[in-house]
Design a protein around this motif. Structure first.
Motif, short mmCIF file in Angstrom:
data_model
loop_
_atom_site.label_atom_id
_atom_site.label_comp_id
_atom_site.label_asym_id
_atom_site.label_seq_id
_atom_site.Cartn_x
_atom_site.Cartn_y
_atom_site.Cartn_z
N ILE A 29 1.09 -1.57 -0.12
CA ILE A 29 0.65 0.41 0.07
C ILE A 29 1.10 1.77 0.14
O ILE A 29 1.50 1.94 0.78
CB ILE A 29 -0.88 0.12 1.44
CG1 ILE A 29 -1.42 -0.94 1.29
CG2 ILE A 29 -1.89 1.51 1.49
CD1 ILE A 29 -2.47 -1.43 2.69
N PHE A 30 0.83 1.82 -1.14
CA PHE A 30 1.96 3.28 -1.08
C PHE A 30 1.12 4.29 -0.92
O PHE A 30 -0.13 4.65 -1.57
CB PHE A 30 2.48 2.95 -3.29
CG PHE A 30 3.68 1.24 -2.71
CD1 PHE A 30 4.90 2.52 -2.33
CD2 PHE A 30 3.77 0.84 -3.68
CE1 PHE A 30 5.88 0.94 -2.43
CE2 PHE A 30 4.36 -0.53 -3.85
CZ PHE A 30 5.28 -0.96 -3.48
N VAL A 74 -2.91 0.69 -4.03
CA VAL A 74 -2.66 -0.45 -3.77
C VAL A 74 -2.49 -1.67 -4.26
O VAL A 74 -2.92 -1.32 -5.51
CB VAL A 74 -4.09 -1.20 -2.98
CG1 VAL A 74 -4.26 -2.06 -1.90
CG2 VAL A 74 -4.89 0.03 -2.14
N VAL A 75 -1.43 -2.27 -4.04
CA VAL A 75 -0.83 -3.73 -4.61
C VAL A 75 -1.64 -5.08 -4.23
O VAL A 75 -1.25 -5.02 -3.45
CB VAL A 75 0.93 -3.16 -5.43
CG1 VAL A 75 1.35 -4.65 -6.39
CG2 VAL A 75 0.71 -1.91 -5.82
N PHE A 76 -2.52 -5.47 -5.58
CA PHE A 76 -2.35 -7.11 -5.48
C PHE A 76 -1.44 -7.68 -6.22
O PHE A 76 -1.51 -7.76 -7.23
CB PHE A 76 -3.78 -7.49 -5.43
CG PHE A 76 -5.27 -6.35 -4.81
CD1 PHE A 76 -5.60 -6.85 -4.04
CD2 PHE A 76 -5.41 -4.81 -5.10
CE1 PHE A 76 -6.38 -5.84 -2.88
CE2 PHE A 76 -5.55 -3.79 -4.51
CZ PHE A 76 -7.14 -4.77 -3.48
N THR A 77 -1.61 -9.16 -5.66
CA THR A 77 -0.77 -9.97 -6.21
C THR A 77 -1.96 -10.89 -6.64
O THR A 77 -2.62 -11.87 -5.30
CB THR A 77 0.71 -11.05 -4.92
OG1 THR A 77 1.18 -8.88 -5.26
CG2 THR A 77 0.71 -11.78 -6.13
N ASP A 107 5.83 2.60 1.56
CA ASP A 107 4.91 1.56 1.13
C ASP A 107 4.56 0.94 2.96
O ASP A 107 5.13 1.56 3.37
CB ASP A 107 5.58 0.20 1.23
CG ASP A 107 4.59 -0.99 1.06
OD1 ASP A 107 3.51 -0.93 1.49
OD2 ASP A 107 5.83 -1.95 0.92
N GLN A 108 3.54 1.51 3.15
CA GLN A 108 2.79 1.87 4.28
C GLN A 108 2.05 0.34 4.60
O GLN A 108 1.87 -0.04 5.70
CB GLN A 108 1.37 2.05 4.34
CG GLN A 108 1.24 4.23 3.74
CD GLN A 108 2.27 4.20 5.73
OE1 GLN A 108 1.87 4.33 6.01
NE2 GLN A 108 2.87 5.26 4.72
#
Length: 157
Positions: free
Chosen positions: A47-48, A152-155, A58-59
């Motif tokens: 979560i940047f 928000v980055v998801f994989t 990045d949180q």
């Protein structure tokens, strides 16, 4: 001999024209569209947050410190436009404050925008992009003249 040379030229031209028609008719497959790419189960990995001119941070590590089970929360996007969230039992009471309760919502991907509509009719729209097995939601808001951008980055699992 002249006939053989003419036949060779004809075959070469036929192959080249077939190849060019194949290349011209190539298009993205349905699997390459954002709607198809989003289908599956995802977990948040980063979560940047960038406030104003400050560096992007990045949180996620801080959030993991306070809420370790966030790494186990999943979001499943179904091909029928339904979105289901799953929060592990051990962190439901805390996580519900951040992401809401387990349940389902509807989603739509159009023009690189993801719109999620909760069961109460509340809609949220995020910019969306894909890179390999990652999906990124980006949003910005302005408060007191300062723009805060969140990614928000998801994989994909």
């Amino acid at each position: 001999m002249k006939n053989l040379l003419s036949l060779r030229k004809f075959i070469v031209l036929l192959v080249l024209s077939s190849l060019s028609m194949t290349v011209m008719n190539c298009s993205k497959s349905d699997a390459d569209t954002p709607t198809a790419q989003i289908v599956g189960t995802w977990k948040i990995t980063n979560i940047f947050v960038k406030e104003g001119n400050a560096a992007e941070e990045d949180q996620m590590p801080l959030l993991l410190f306070f809420l370790p089970c966030i790494k186990d929360i999943t979001f499943t996007f179904k091909s029928n436009g339904e979105l289901a969230g799953s929060v592990p039992k051990e962190c439901q009471s805390t996580a519900d404050d951040f992401i809401g309760a387990n349940g389902t919502a509807k989603y739509e991907v159009k023009d690189n925008k993801l719109t999620i509509t909760d069961t109460d009719g509340t809609a949220t729209t995020e910019d969306i992009s894909f890179s390999g097995s990652q999906m990124t939601w980006t949003s910005s808001e302005t408060s007191g003249g300062v723009v805060t951008t969140t990614k928000v980055v998801f994989t994909k699992q």
